[in-house]
Write a protein that holds these residues in place. Sequence first.
Motif, short mmCIF file in Angstrom:
data_model
loop_
_atom_site.label_atom_id
_atom_site.label_comp_id
_atom_site.label_asym_id
_atom_site.label_seq_id
_atom_site.Cartn_x
_atom_site.Cartn_y
_atom_site.Cartn_z
N GLU A 34 -20.43 -7.58 1.36
CA GLU A 34 -20.66 -7.88 2.76
C GLU A 34 -19.32 -8.09 3.46
O GLU A 34 -18.61 -9.06 3.19
CB GLU A 34 -21.54 -9.13 2.89
N ALA A 35 -18.97 -7.16 4.34
CA ALA A 35 -17.67 -7.21 5.02
C ALA A 35 -17.73 -8.08 6.27
O ALA A 35 -16.75 -8.71 6.65
CB ALA A 35 -17.21 -5.80 5.38
N VAL A 36 -18.88 -8.08 6.95
CA VAL A 36 -19.08 -8.93 8.13
C VAL A 36 -20.32 -9.77 7.86
O VAL A 36 -21.38 -9.23 7.58
CB VAL A 36 -19.25 -8.09 9.41
N ASN A 55 -5.61 -8.85 6.96
CA ASN A 55 -6.22 -7.64 6.42
C ASN A 55 -7.45 -7.98 5.61
O ASN A 55 -7.44 -8.94 4.85
CB ASN A 55 -5.22 -6.89 5.52
N GLY A 56 -8.49 -7.21 5.81
CA GLY A 56 -9.71 -7.43 5.04
C GLY A 56 -10.66 -8.43 5.68
O GLY A 56 -11.72 -8.72 5.12
N ALA A 57 -10.31 -8.95 6.85
CA ALA A 57 -11.16 -9.96 7.50
C ALA A 57 -12.48 -9.38 7.99
O ALA A 57 -13.44 -10.10 8.19
CB ALA A 57 -10.40 -10.58 8.68
N GLY A 58 -12.50 -8.05 8.20
CA GLY A 58 -13.71 -7.41 8.72
C GLY A 58 -13.56 -6.98 10.17
O GLY A 58 -14.55 -6.66 10.83
N LYS A 59 -12.33 -6.94 10.66
CA LYS A 59 -12.09 -6.57 12.06
C LYS A 59 -12.48 -5.12 12.32
O LYS A 59 -13.21 -4.81 13.26
CB LYS A 59 -10.60 -6.78 12.43
N LEU B 260 -20.95 8.26 9.26
CA LEU B 260 -21.51 7.09 9.95
C LEU B 260 -21.71 5.97 8.94
O LEU B 260 -22.82 5.59 8.61
CB LEU B 260 -22.83 7.47 10.63
N THR B 261 -20.57 5.46 8.44
CA THR B 261 -20.65 4.44 7.38
C THR B 261 -20.55 3.04 7.97
O THR B 261 -19.99 2.87 9.01
CB THR B 261 -19.54 4.63 6.36
N1 LIG Z 1 -16.36 2.16 4.05
C1 LIG Z 1 -16.18 1.07 3.28
N2 LIG Z 1 -16.70 0.99 2.04
C2 LIG Z 1 -16.52 -0.09 1.27
N3 LIG Z 1 -15.83 -1.18 1.64
C3 LIG Z 1 -15.28 -1.18 2.86
C4 LIG Z 1 -15.41 -0.06 3.75
N4 LIG Z 1 -14.76 -0.34 4.89
C5 LIG Z 1 -14.23 -1.57 4.73
N5 LIG Z 1 -14.54 -2.08 3.52
C6 LIG Z 1 -14.16 -3.40 3.00
O1 LIG Z 1 -14.56 -4.38 3.92
C7 LIG Z 1 -13.59 -5.40 4.06
C8 LIG Z 1 -13.19 -5.53 5.50
O2 LIG Z 1 -12.48 -4.40 5.87
P1 LIG Z 1 -11.99 -4.13 7.34
O3 LIG Z 1 -13.13 -4.28 8.26
O4 LIG Z 1 -11.26 -2.83 7.35
O5 LIG Z 1 -10.98 -5.34 7.56
P2 LIG Z 1 -9.76 -5.48 8.58
O6 LIG Z 1 -9.86 -4.42 9.59
O7 LIG Z 1 -9.91 -6.85 9.13
O8 LIG Z 1 -8.52 -5.36 7.76
C9 LIG Z 1 -12.45 -5.02 3.15
O9 LIG Z 1 -12.57 -5.74 1.94
C10 LIG Z 1 -12.65 -3.54 2.91
O10 LIG Z 1 -12.19 -3.16 1.64
#
Ligand SMILES: Nc1ncnc2c1ncn2[C@@H]1O[C@H](COP(=O)(O)OP(=O)(O)O)[C@@H](O)[C@H]1O
Lengths: 323, 261
Positions: A34-36, A55-59, B260-261
Motif C-alpha cells: 500500500e503506497a498511499v 522518496n517513497g512517501a507516495g507523492k 494505467l497502473t
Molecule cells: N507501479 C508501481 N508498482 C509497485 N510499487 C510502486 C509503483 N509505483 C510506486 N511504487 C512504490 O510505492 C511507494 C511510493 O512511491 P512514490 O509514490 O513514487 O513515492 P514518492 O513519489 O513520494 O517518492 C514506493 O515504495 C514505490 O516503490
Amino acid sequence: MTDATAHDPGTAHALATGSMITARDLRKSFGTFEAVKGIDVDVRRGEVFGFLGPNGAGKSSTMRMIAAVSPVTSGELRILGMDPATDGPSIRARLGVCPQEDTLDNELNVVDNLFIYGRYFGIDRATCRERAAELLEFANLTDKAKAKVEDLSGGMKRRLTIARSLINRPELLLLDEPTTGLDPQARHVLWDQLFRLKQAGVTLVVTTHYMDEAEQLCDRLVVMDKGLIAAEGSPRELIAAHSTREVAELRFGVGEHEAIADKVADLGERVEVLPDRLLVYTDDGEHVLAQVHERGLTPVATLVRRSSLEDVFLRLTGRSLVD
Amino acid sequence: MSHTPLSPTGALSVITFRNYTTYKRHWKLFVTGFLEPVFYLLSIGIGVGALIDSFTFNGQQIPYAAFVAPGMLAASAFNGALMDSTFNVFFKLKYEKLYDQMLATPLTTADIARGEIVWGQLRGGVYSAAFLLVMLAMGLVHSWWAVLALPATLLIGFAFSAVCMGLTTYMTSFQDFDKITLAQLPMFLFSATFFPVDAFGDGVLRWVVEATPLYRGVVLCRELTTGAVTSASLVSVGYLVVMGLFGLWLVRRRLDRLLLT
Ligand SMILES: Nc1ncnc2c1ncn2[C@@H]1O[C@H](COP(=O)(O)OP(=O)(O)O)[C@@H](O)[C@H]1O
Ligand SMILES: [Mg+2]
C-alpha cells in the motif's frame, strides 16, 4: 475558458465549493503493497498546494491518481468536481501535468513537442502554433525551436516539459518534483515562472522533497511520510505548531554528539541528535550558545537559524527529509 | 476557448500526423522496406520464372511471375505492418514513454491502440500501393478485380499490425523479437508465396499452412489480381477481419494493464 467549461457537470460543483481537488481516505495499492494509505486532501482554487515528503512517501502515486491515469484503489477522489474513474478525458482536458521524469517526444523537435501535444487536446492548428510560439518564449527556448530534444540540457528539458503542460491553458497544474536534478540557478528561474502562473490564476499542486522549495512556493502543504499525511498547514503554521522560533546548531567532534546531548538537554525545548551535529530547539538561539560556552563546552562550529520545514519533518517523523 | 476534446477519428488523425512527422526524417528507412518484395519479385518471379516453361494456376496458364507477384503484394503489407507494430511500438512503450505522454492528455488507451495499429496498417498499405503500381507496369495484373487488391492489403496490414502490436506488449527486451523474426521468415517463404499450396500434399501440413494468416492474405491477393475470385475468398476476408479485431481488443486491454497502473 468559461464557455468551454460551462457544460461540464463538475464545474458548477467545483466553482461552488472552490475545491479543485477533494480526496477522502484515498488509497493506492500495488499488489499487496500500500503506497498511499488513506489521505484527505482539499486543494482550493488559485492556491499553490504542496506535498512535501521523502522518496517513497507516495507523492507520485498520489499525483498519478489526481492526473486521472492511475485508478484509485479505494476512497473518494474528485478533480474539478469530476470522478477520474468515469471522466478521465474531461478531467485531463483541463489539467496540465509535469511528471517526475521528463517524458518528451524525442522523435520530434522542440517546437513540434509543443505543437503536436496541443493537437492531442483537440486544439486547432492555428491556436497550437500561436501558443507553441508563446510558450517557447515563456520557457526561454525560442532559439532552440528546431533543436532536437536530446540536445537540450536538463534545465531546458524541464522548462520544455512545463511549457508543454501549459499548452491547453490548464486550470490546474500538477508538478511532480519540478526542480529535482536542476542546479540552483535553474531552480530559481523555474520558481519565478511558477509564481507568474500562480499570478495568472492557475492552481498549482507541487510535490517536492526540498523544504526550501516547499517554503518558497506553497501557500499550503501537507507533510507526507510512508503513505500518510503527518501534518497540514501553511509553512508558517506548520513551523509554529511543530517547532520553535529558532534552532541552535552545535557541531562537535565525530562521535561526541550522543554524549553531549545530555549536557545541553535542558537548554532548549527539545534536542535532536544528527550524525554530524546537535540541534537545540529554542526561541532564543544566541542565549543557548552563551550557556553552552558557560558550561565549558567547546563546539567546533555553531549556527543560529530560524526553524524550517526540515525541522518540522524531523519532529514529525524522527528522520531527515533528504538522506 | 477554441477546443473540444477529440472524437475517435480526430484522435486517429492526430496520432497519424505525429507518426508522419517523425517519419519525414527517416524516409530512407521507409523506402528500404518497400524494396524487399520488389527484389524478390525480380529475382524469383522473373529470374527463376524464366526457367519455368509453363505454369498452370486455377486451370489457366499464367506466367510464373504473375503467380509470385500477388504473394509479394501481400508480403509487402505484412512486412510494412510488422516494422511499425513490433520494434517501434516496443521502443515507444518501454523507452520513449510516448504513450504515457499521450495519456496525460484527453487521449485514451483506445485512441492509442487504434492510432498505432492504423499507422502500421498504413505503412504496409503504402508499400502495397507502390508494389501494385510495379505489378501494373510489368503487366502482372490480369483482372479488374485487382482494384480490390489495395483494400485487401489494408486488411492484411490491419490484421498483422493489430496482433503483432498485441504480442509486442508482452515483450520485455529486444531479444524477445527473435521469436517474431523466427516466425516471419517461414511465413514469408511457405505461405504459398513462391509455390502453390498443393506442394504440401493433402496432409496436416497443408492444413496448417492454410490456417496461417499470411496464407489467407496471399491467396486473397492472388484471387484478386488473377481474377479467380470465388465465395471462398470471403473466408480469407472474414479470417483477417476477426484477427484484426481480436488484436485491437488485445492491444487496448494490454495498454490499460501496462499504463494505467
Ligand atoms: N507501479 C508501481 N508498482 C509497485 N510499487 C510502486 C509503483 N509505483 C510506486 N511504487 C512504490 O510505492 C511507494 C511510493 O512511491 P512514490 O509514490 O513514487 O513515492 P514518492 O513519489 O513520494 O517518492 C514506493 O515504495 C514505490 O516503490
Ligand atoms: Mg516521486
